[in-house]
Design a protein around this motif. Structure first.
Motif, PDB file in Angstrom:
ATOM      1  N   GLY A   1       0.821  -1.206   0.000  1.00 37.62           N
ATOM      2  CA  GLY A   1       0.000   0.000   0.000  1.00 37.62           C
ATOM      3  C   GLY A   1       0.858   1.260   0.000  1.00 37.62           C
ATOM      4  N   ARG A   2       1.925   1.211   0.801  1.00 26.11           N
ATOM      5  CA  ARG A   2       2.831   2.368   0.879  1.00 26.11           C
ATOM      6  C   ARG A   2       3.485   2.625  -0.482  1.00 26.11           C
ATOM      7  N   ARG A   3       3.945   1.537  -1.100  1.00 28.75           N
ATOM      8  CA  ARG A   3       4.604   1.709  -2.406  1.00 28.75           C
ATOM      9  C   ARG A   3       3.598   2.153  -3.466  1.00 28.75           C
ATOM     10  N   LEU A   4       2.381   1.600  -3.367  1.00 19.69           N
ATOM     11  CA  LEU A   4       1.340   1.991  -4.323  1.00 19.69           C
ATOM     12  C   LEU A   4       1.053   3.487  -4.185  1.00 19.69           C
TER      13      LEU A   4
ATOM     14  N   ARG B   1       2.986   5.807  -2.949  1.00 22.21           N
ATOM     15  CA  ARG B   1       4.160   6.586  -3.366  1.00 22.21           C
ATOM     16  C   ARG B   1       4.232   6.687  -4.887  1.00 22.21           C
TER      17      ARG B   1
ATOM     18  N   ARG C   1       3.665   9.868  -7.564  1.00 17.62           N
ATOM     19  CA  ARG C   1       4.634  10.312  -8.581  1.00 17.62           C
ATOM     20  C   ARG C   1       3.991  10.399  -9.959  1.00 17.62           C
TER      21      ARG C   1
END
Lengths: 756, 361
Positions: free
Chosen positions: B202-205, B207, B211
């Motif tokens: 979820g965090r990477r999604l 982030r 972007r």
């Protein structure tokens, strides 16, 4: 038989019990419904959430989460009167400290300034004694609005419009973070087996299959098994993810290129510890710049419960070959390891893991450093640097070639494929290069790691010594200078080094050191003995030092909580005496305390005391963010120790600016050191971790503290102390410039493409 | 690697090999011909798993030796070596502390020592998102009391040393009947294990989405500026507008790609089942709600020293505290929850939907 009174009583009791049961059931249901309401709210179904919350209120009109949720829902749909009503009901609950804040916001939106002012003042009163850091930003807002509201109520002009949509905080946590949508999950289950005879297996097979699964998990590093064994280490999610990535994807060969201050050392130590715990690494070598050897040893010992050896021990001196070949874990300076005969010995030994800190020292393929590390017989290797590219892309090629030879092909191919001709800093085929680098490199940035620290503001306090102090300091410096050159490598050298530092701390510390020297050491001559006895006597007569007086004055006007650091226990006792005389409430924290005693001291400091008197040792990883002033009563000569002290307060979770006061006595080494570190390179206001990198770039042969003492002693003879320390400052400034340029280049080149 | 050598030794011994453990990291064995053939090795193997150069790769050998285990689900049976009666327990105080009916009452009927069939279902799962992860969970069901033994790993560890080979005490039909409940519980457990992975994904999604959005926001603002400049040229402005629409669509497609990339796909399957007969204290109770009642047995597990929660008769989740419907179905809280539409409580075992027509929630 049938006593009507008894029957009536029984009936009443039965009714009461039923009522109580119903009430209990209602409360349960209400709790469940309000939980559901919050869940529904998170999915975005606001009407559904409001419905469920209202049902919860029917069952329990005082249900705090339901009231709070309804308040939020109305606030967000700009129905501020309703929001104020629901938030107002939450005020009845004494646990809801932030209720008045929320009501105040709603009143502010409604333009009811008088009520809003009252609400914010109530909020400030309610949270005045709370140490919870989550209230800090809200208290700041409330204070600001109070001031504004007071001004507007006094002025004849109409009040300014209320501030733009300030999100009301949720009751349990006043800082409501932006909720991220969870990553979706889909589930597939294998078809149901038949369970018949063909599936029969033995009991042994069942357990062998289980153990195989366990081994597969261990092989995949699904859990970091070393985490529970660490001591007082805060590991952050990006660090754990980095470790997982290194173990699982990079198979133990990686370039850790996080921005400074994000804890590359912790990441590397975690990887090492993980392999070590699993029995996959039994011999490891850590190569660092000379100034970082002691720091690495300290980290590995204190935080990771490992026992590294380093070449400063007697075992190394007696038999270096045996040392390099048999010690399981070695921390050594690369400057030592690259010279013969050590280089050959290190290269011929088998290492399961090699860690190279400040790995930009390997950027040049013709350097002895590069040749040494490249020649090592190693299974896993970690290279740590915040600036993998300093001058040109070829440096990156050189680093990666040690790590994974062939990944970037040959040098000629690399130039042809990835470097713009004539522009060594400009990459071509950037996507392809990034994808290749992504196979070996992690680079976490501050913004991704969500590490934003407030400013540090530093000031020097140079105290004039009393004549007695000045005399003692001069005598001791003469004493040390006269003997240090002869005995510097042995225990006597260490004792002299320590004594000079104690002289800079306090006369009390010096007096105790002199007494110990007189009692223990047999290398002291008659004249020395007389001098030390004299020092001891003067020390016992000095009650207040110059620094002590300045500190006493400062403590009496201290606005908040402060941590006062010293390196020496006698100085700590002296500081405690000052606090007592000034009537300042203090807590004592020493490195030799048990864990329980340390916890008690921190609790006392947090809840009652204004000052924590602490020795530099121990206590790292403890959260002291509720204080925002650091007083260095004495200065460790190694800037990293200073950084660690400030880091106890200036760390993730600190919301206020941090003030650092550095005390020193005029005419001492510390004064010179402070001039270099504070006035010249502005060390105390650098970003956390930058000083490590700058010192790493110095590439001096010895420890920084030794360098300082050498400089002092040699310059004393020639009388050019200031000039000598200016030379050191010049070197540090150059290193700082070099680092700044490299950082800029790396930011441009690598951007944020290698975050975990 | 800790444990590999011991696992290999036990596996080879179970396949009839003569194994000689070397000091340190090695293993030497004389293999039966069929085992040697399966491993593609000679009859005599000498393996060194140390960290010295030229040592054998332990993981490679682990993969080879896996072939000696059955590839299918293993169904094994065992019983305790000494199957003595379970010790007595103070039923009244145990029930008052461990058993609760939220909307009914119970009456104690009887209590005695007996044995029960336990089925340890071992599920293996793989999670695939931008990274691959795996794990396993154990679910232990009591086939006789239709209850669930909490902390199955602890239970197995406690009885493991006393286990001896036996025919599976439960029939294939019983196993098949209990499998859905086990699978549901396994899913619940796996979801708990997924928390960290889901948070990270979820965090990477978030982030990466941020972007992408910021990149396309930049593009769109440039296009908007161009549109504003070309107010006099409607054709060029229309072209820019269609470019903006295409950019917007492209952005949505990229975000969708990211969602796909970071979504978690969990593939779970049964790895093996162990049926164990173990002693218990059986407690019979009369469960009563309004005018209805029924008799239900519960088992007190002496190894875990706990009363096993019964399975919900609607969703098969462990039901504690217990809720009863008018027909005295044993339910968990979720299956005796109010209807989302009308707020009336209804039993999910009796009916799929509330009588008001609202969806069962």
């Amino acid at each position: 038989m049938h006593d009507p009174k008894k029957q009536e009583r029984r009936r009443r009791l039965l009714k009461e019990r039923k009522d109580a049961e119903r009430r209990e059931s209602d409360l349960d249901e209400a709790e469940y419904l309000s939980l559901m309401a919050r869940r529904v709210y998170r999915t975005g179904d606001v009407p559904g959430a409001a419905r469920a919350a209202r049902k919860a209120l029917l069952l329990n009109p005082e249900d705090l989460p339901a009231l709070d949720l309804l308040g939020h829902i109305h606030y967000e749909s700009q129905q501020y009167a309703d929001a104020a009503y629901f938030f107002g009901l939450t005020r009845k609950n004494p646990k809801a400290l932030g209720a008045s804040y929320n009501v105040g916001l709603a009143h502010l939106k409604l333009g009811r300034t008088r009520e809003a002012l009252e609400d914010f003042q109530n909020f400030l009163d309610a949270t005045a004694s709370s140490q919870d850091v989550r209230w800090i930003p809200l208290r700041e807002n409330a204070t600001r609005w109070c001031k504004d509201l007071v001004k507007t109520s006094q002025s004849p002009v109409p009040p300014p419009p209320p501030p733009p949509a300030v999100k009301a905080p949720e009751m349990p946590s006043p800082e409501r973070k932006k909720e991220r949508p969870p990553a979706p999950v889909s589930f597939t289950l294998d078809p149901v087996p038949s369970f018949g005879e063909p599936l029969r297996g033995s009991l042994a097979d069942y357990f062998l299959r289980r153990r195989l699964l366990e081994l597969e998990l261990a092989r995949n590093f699904e859990d970091l098994i070393s985490l529970p064994t660490l001591h007082e280490v805060d590991t952050y999610h990006y660090q754990q993810e980095t470790v997982r990535k290194v173990l699982r994807q990079f198979k133990g060969r990686a370039l850790l290129a996080d921005e400074v201050g994000l804890g590359k050392t912790i990441e590397a130590c975690l990887v090492l510890k993980e392999y070590w715990t699993r029995g996959m690494v039994r011999r490891a070598l850590v190569l660092t710049p000379p100034s970082l050897v002691s720091q690495w040893k300290g980290e590995l010992t204190e935080k990771f419960a490992m026992t590294p050896a380093s070449p400063d021990g007697s075992e190394f001196r007696s038999d270096p070959a045996r040392f390099w070949n048999t010690e399981p874990l070695i921390v050594a300076s690369i400057a030592l390891a690259r010279i013969e005969p050590h280089a050959s010995m290190v290269a011929s030994a088998a290492w399961d893991m090699v860690i190279v800190d400040e790995a930009h020292c390997l950027k040049n393929r013709t350097s002895a450093n590069w040749k040494l590390v490249n020649s090592l017989n190693k299974k896993f290797i970690l290279m740590l640097t915040a600036t993998p590219v300093e001058n040109n892309l070829l440096e990156l090629f050189n680093l990666i070639t040690v790590l994974k030879p062939g990944l970037l092909a040959t040098e000629a191919e690399f130039r042809k494929q990835f470097v713009v001709a004539g522009k060594p800093k400009s990459p071509r085929n950037a996507d392809q290069l990034r994808s290749l680098l992504g196979e070996v490199m992690v680079r976490n940035t501050r913004s991704a790691a969500d590490v934003h620290l407030p400013h540090r503001i530093a000031a020097s306090v140079v105290a004039e010594p009393s004549p007695a102090e000045e005399q003692v300091y001069r005598s001791i410096s003469r004493f040390v200078a006269g003997r240090y050159a002869k005995v510097r490598k042995g225990t006597a050298g260490l004792a002299l080094h320590l004594m000079q530092r104690q002289a800079g701390s306090s006369v009390q510390a010096l007096g105790r050191a002199a007494a110990r020297l007189l009692a223990q050491d047999d290398w002291i001559g008659k004249d020395d003995r007389r001098l030390l006895e004299e020092v001891q006597e003067i020390a016992s007569q000095v009650l207040y030092s110059g620094k002590g007086l300045r500190l006493a004055r400062m403590l009496s006007d201290l606005p908040g909580k402060a941590v006062v650091f010293t390196e020496f226990t006698p100085t700590l006792d002296h500081l405690a005496e000052i606090c007592k005389q000034q009537g300042v409430r203090y807590a004592l924290f020493r490195g030799d305390m048990s864990r329980g005693e340390k916890d008690t001291a921190i609790r006392l400091f947090r809840d009652e005391a204004d000052v924590l008197l602490s020795t530099g040792s121990g206590g790292e990883g403890r959260n002291l963010q509720f204080a925002n002033t650091v007083i260095n009563f004495d200065l460790p000569w190694n800037p990293m120790r200073l950084e660690q002290r400030v880091g106890r307060v200036h760390r993730i979770g600190q919301t206020r600016d941090v003030f650092v006061f550095n005390f020193c006595q005029a005419g001492t080494i510390e004064e010179q050191l402070l001039r270099v570190l504070h006035d010249k390179i502005n060390m105390f206001e650098l970003v956390v971790g930058e000083i490590d990198t700058i010192l790493g770039l110095l590439d001096e042969e010895g420890d920084f503290a030794e360098l300082v003492l050498d400089l002092w002693l040699s310059a004393r003879e020639s009388g050019n102390i200031e000039q000598a320390f200016d030379g050191l400052a010049e070197k540090l400034l150059n290193a700082k410039k070099q680092y700044s340029a490299a950082r800029l280049l790396d930011e441009t080149l690598l951007q944020r493409d290698f975050e975990v | 690697m800790i444990g590999i050598r011991e696992w290999m030794r036990d596996l080879l011994v179970s396949r009839g090999a003569l194994v000689e453990s070397e000091e340190g990291d090695g293993i030497r064995a004389l293999l039966p011909a069929d085992v040697a053939a399966e491993l593609g090795a000679g009859e005599w193997i000498s393996l060194d798993f140390g960290t010295r150069p030229g040592a054998d790769d332990a993981f490679e050998w682990m993969e080879r030796m896996q072939r000696l285990l059955p590839a299918h689900v293993i169904v094994a049976g065992a019983q305790l070596r000494s199957l003595g009666p379970a010790p007595q327990v103070d039923v009244a105080s145990m029930l008052s502390s461990e058993f609760a009916i939220q909307n009914g009452v119970y009456r104690f009927v009887e209590e005695f020592a007996t044995t029960a069939n336990y089925l340890f279902f071992l599920f293996q799962y793989t999670v695939v998102s931008d990274e691959r992860s795996m794990g396993f969970v154990t679910v232990c069901l009591n086939a006789d009391a239709q209850s669930m033994a909490p902390l199955p790993e602890n239970f197995l560890r406690m009885v493991r040393s006393q286990l001896q080979e036996a025919e599976p005490s439960a029939s294939p039909d019983t196993m098949a009947a209990l499998y859905p409940a086990a699978a549901k519980e396994a899913q619940r457990e796996i979801r708990k294990h997924l928390t960290r992975i889901q948070e990270n994904a979820g965090r990477r999604l978030a982030r990466d989405s941020e972007r992408v959005e910021s990149y396309y926001r930049g593009l769109l603002s440039q296009i908007e500026k161009r549109i504003a400049k070309r107010t006099n040229d409607p054709e060029a402005a229309a072209k820019e507008r269609s470019r903006a629409a295409a950019t917007e669509a492209d952005c949505q497609a990229k975000l969708e790609d990211l969602r796909r990339k970071y979504s978690l796909h969990v593939q779970a399957g049964l790895a093996s089942v162990l049926a164990v007969r173990a002693p218990v204290r059986q407690i019979s109770l009369r469960l009563m709600r309004k005018k209805q009642e029924r008799q239900r047995m519960l088992h007190w597990n002496p190894a875990l020293r706990t009363l096993e929660p019964v399975l919900c008769e609607s969703c098969s989740a462990p039901a504690h505290p217990l809720y009863l419907c008018e027909r005295v179905h044993c339910l968990c809280r979720e299956c005796w929850a109010p209807c989302a539409a009308c707020g009336r409580f209804f039993c999910r075992a009796c009916q799929q939907r509330c009588s008001c027509g609202g969806k069962a929630s």
